[in-house]
Design an enzyme around this catalytic site. Sequence first.
Site, PDB file in Angstrom:
ATOM      1  N   SER A 249      -6.553  -5.406  -3.882  1.00 41.63           N
ATOM      2  CA  SER A 249      -5.574  -4.783  -3.325  1.00 41.63           C
ATOM      3  C   SER A 249      -4.646  -3.160  -4.025  1.00 41.63           C
ATOM      4  O   SER A 249      -4.860  -3.026  -5.294  1.00 41.63           O
ATOM      5  CB  SER A 249      -4.417  -5.856  -2.980  1.00 41.63           C
ATOM      6  OG  SER A 249      -3.262  -5.045  -2.344  1.00 41.63           O
TER       7      SER A 249
ATOM      8  N   LYS B 199      -6.477  -8.749 -13.141  1.00 41.51           N
ATOM      9  CA  LYS B 199      -6.755  -7.259 -14.361  1.00 41.51           C
ATOM     10  C   LYS B 199      -7.329  -7.540 -15.610  1.00 41.51           C
ATOM     11  O   LYS B 199      -8.187  -6.735 -15.755  1.00 41.51           O
ATOM     12  CB  LYS B 199      -5.056  -7.794 -14.801  1.00 41.51           C
ATOM     13  CG  LYS B 199      -4.121  -7.193 -14.633  1.00 41.51           C
ATOM     14  CD  LYS B 199      -3.459  -5.670 -14.690  1.00 41.51           C
ATOM     15  CE  LYS B 199      -2.736  -4.723 -13.870  1.00 41.51           C
ATOM     16  NZ  LYS B 199      -2.656  -3.319 -13.512  1.00 41.51           N
TER      17      LYS B 199
ATOM     18  N   TYR C 227       1.923 -11.685  -5.904  1.00 41.94           N
ATOM     19  CA  TYR C 227       0.698 -11.636  -5.379  1.00 41.94           C
ATOM     20  C   TYR C 227      -0.336 -12.047  -6.284  1.00 41.94           C
ATOM     21  O   TYR C 227      -1.605 -12.143  -5.234  1.00 41.94           O
ATOM     22  CB  TYR C 227       0.592 -10.303  -4.616  1.00 41.94           C
ATOM     23  CG  TYR C 227      -0.212 -10.156  -3.844  1.00 41.94           C
ATOM     24  CD1 TYR C 227      -0.930 -10.642  -2.482  1.00 41.94           C
ATOM     25  CD2 TYR C 227      -0.964  -8.774  -3.465  1.00 41.94           C
ATOM     26  CE1 TYR C 227      -1.630 -10.844  -2.156  1.00 41.94           C
ATOM     27  CE2 TYR C 227      -2.518  -8.334  -2.385  1.00 41.94           C
ATOM     28  CZ  TYR C 227      -2.113  -9.637  -1.859  1.00 41.94           C
ATOM     29  OH  TYR C 227      -3.172  -9.348  -0.713  1.00 41.94           O
TER      30      TYR C 227
HETATM   31  P1  NDP Z   1      -7.066 -13.510   5.867  1.00 41.13           P
HETATM   32  O1  NDP Z   1      -5.968 -14.397   5.600  1.00 41.13           O
HETATM   33  O2  NDP Z   1      -7.390 -12.667   6.666  1.00 41.13           O
HETATM   34  O3  NDP Z   1      -7.939 -14.761   5.033  1.00 41.13           O
HETATM   35  C1  NDP Z   1      -8.739 -15.403   3.836  1.00 41.13           C
HETATM   36  C2  NDP Z   1     -10.025 -16.155   4.179  1.00 41.13           C
HETATM   37  O4  NDP Z   1      -9.838 -16.563   3.123  1.00 41.13           O
HETATM   38  C3  NDP Z   1      -9.132 -17.062   5.141  1.00 41.13           C
HETATM   39  O5  NDP Z   1     -10.810 -17.420   5.515  1.00 41.13           O
HETATM   40  C4  NDP Z   1      -8.153 -18.366   4.006  1.00 41.13           C
HETATM   41  O6  NDP Z   1      -8.767 -19.790   4.632  1.00 41.13           O
HETATM   42  C5  NDP Z   1      -9.184 -17.868   3.403  1.00 41.13           C
HETATM   43  N1  NDP Z   1      -9.176 -18.366   1.395  1.00 41.13           N
HETATM   44  C6  NDP Z   1      -7.533 -18.187   1.114  1.00 41.13           C
HETATM   45  N2  NDP Z   1      -7.239 -19.120   0.312  1.00 41.13           N
HETATM   46  C7  NDP Z   1      -8.580 -20.481   0.310  1.00 41.13           C
HETATM   47  C8  NDP Z   1      -8.440 -21.022  -0.726  1.00 41.13           C
HETATM   48  N3  NDP Z   1      -7.962 -22.052  -1.425  1.00 41.13           N
HETATM   49  N4  NDP Z   1     -10.176 -21.730  -0.478  1.00 41.13           N
HETATM   50  C9  NDP Z   1     -10.720 -21.317  -0.199  1.00 41.13           C
HETATM   51  N5  NDP Z   1     -10.549 -20.323   0.657  1.00 41.13           N
HETATM   52  C10 NDP Z   1      -9.452 -19.682   1.259  1.00 41.13           C
HETATM   53  O7  NDP Z   1      -7.281 -12.164   4.608  1.00 41.13           O
HETATM   54  P2  NDP Z   1      -7.732 -10.812   4.409  1.00 41.13           P
HETATM   55  O8  NDP Z   1      -9.291 -11.073   5.096  1.00 41.13           O
HETATM   56  O9  NDP Z   1      -6.794 -10.002   5.307  1.00 41.13           O
HETATM   57  O10 NDP Z   1      -7.734 -10.883   3.052  1.00 41.13           O
HETATM   58  C11 NDP Z   1      -9.081 -10.941   2.204  1.00 41.13           C
HETATM   59  C12 NDP Z   1      -8.806 -10.116   1.144  1.00 41.13           C
HETATM   60  O11 NDP Z   1      -8.579  -8.687   1.016  1.00 41.13           O
HETATM   61  C13 NDP Z   1      -8.322 -10.700  -0.224  1.00 41.13           C
HETATM   62  O12 NDP Z   1      -8.420 -11.162  -1.551  1.00 41.13           O
HETATM   63  C14 NDP Z   1      -6.783 -10.134   0.449  1.00 41.13           C
HETATM   64  O13 NDP Z   1      -5.206  -9.888  -0.831  1.00 41.13           O
HETATM   65  C15 NDP Z   1      -7.265  -8.658   0.397  1.00 41.13           C
HETATM   66  N6  NDP Z   1      -6.318  -7.736   0.703  1.00 41.13           N
HETATM   67  C16 NDP Z   1      -5.497  -7.908   2.300  1.00 41.13           C
HETATM   68  C17 NDP Z   1      -5.419  -6.076   2.174  1.00 41.13           C
HETATM   69  C18 NDP Z   1      -4.700  -6.723   4.196  1.00 41.13           C
HETATM   70  O14 NDP Z   1      -3.493  -6.328   4.394  1.00 41.13           O
HETATM   71  N7  NDP Z   1      -4.804  -7.591   5.056  1.00 41.13           N
HETATM   72  C19 NDP Z   1      -4.945  -5.658   1.999  1.00 41.13           C
HETATM   73  C20 NDP Z   1      -4.994  -5.593   0.424  1.00 41.13           C
HETATM   74  C21 NDP Z   1      -6.365  -6.298  -0.014  1.00 41.13           C
HETATM   75  P3  NDP Z   1      -7.884 -20.612   5.423  1.00 41.13           P
HETATM   76  O15 NDP Z   1      -7.571 -19.401   6.680  1.00 41.13           O
HETATM   77  O16 NDP Z   1      -8.684 -21.808   6.485  1.00 41.13           O
HETATM   78  O17 NDP Z   1      -6.484 -20.374   4.190  1.00 41.13           O
END
Ligand code: NDP
Length: 239
Positions: free
Chosen positions: A136, A153, A149
């Site tokens: 991010s 690193k 968050y």
């Molecule tokens: P979402 O919350 O929309 O989707 C995240 C997905 O990851 C969901 O399917 C969720 O499943 C799954 N997930 C979370 N925890 C677990 C776990 N413990 N085990 C298995 N699956 C898990 O997130 P985004 O698509 O927005 O984000 C994707 C990536 O992009 C992340 O790494 C986020 O930090 C990064 N990012 C996002 C930004 C944003 O503004 N959206 C900005 C910068 C970076 P479930 O819902 O079932 O928990």
Amino acid sequence: QHLSFHGRRALVTGAGKGIGRAVAVALSRAGARVTALSRTAADLESLARECPGIEPLCLDLADWDATEAAVGAAGPFELLVNNAAVAVLQPFLEVTREAFDRCLDVNLRAVLHVSQIVARQMITQGTPGAIVNVSSQASQRALRDHAVYCKLKYLSVMAMELGPHKIRVNTVNPTVVMTDMGRINWSDPQKSAAMINRIPLGKFAEVDDVVNSILFLLSDKSAMTTGSSLMVDGGFLVS
Ligand code: NDP
């Protein structure tokens, strides 16, 4: 010319929703054999309906032993996208132990663990590989309420140590994307307007902006790139 991942096996974590889901679909349409890992079964069922051929893997990455068993059995893979993460935003003085532990477990420890399992299999198979981590803009700049968050690193060490095995490791750093995670944290119009004002391109990223950068870094078009961090932030970092 479109990127082709024909015959490659790919693991995408957090593929139930948002960016991960779109990456899984894009890779599958580009010919990869995709395993979609996520936590909520209903999301994976709808993904498999949307894109037949995608292999679902329902798992909570916070569970070390379950991850070891399930990811180990699902491999080997040549491509890995560490995308799953939780965003628990709290002011520094109000950060709770639970939020801290959850972020460490999913955003840091699971990335290390899944990468270890997949990289070991790549090395055993003797196949080159590519890993892309979704971090991010918050990993590069102080952002209010983002103390726990915990974005990554240690990736440059992964790139350094895995390079001799022909495994590339790169990172994408998106700005805000209006997925479920984005909506929970950035729906307040005042807060989002203040962020957009700091982005030279004047807007948040679209899911496809992030997907395109991930696919580039997974593909042979970036064959000489490892240990790098690609901003998908509309210029936020330089503003
Ligand atoms: P979402 O919350 O929309 O989707 C995240 C997905 O990851 C969901 O399917 C969720 O499943 C799954 N997930 C979370 N925890 C677990 C776990 N413990 N085990 C298995 N699956 C898990 O997130 P985004 O698509 O927005 O984000 C994707 C990536 O992009 C992340 O790494 C986020 O930090 C990064 N990012 C996002 C930004 C944003 O503004 N959206 C900005 C910068 C970076 P479930 O819902 O079932 O928990």
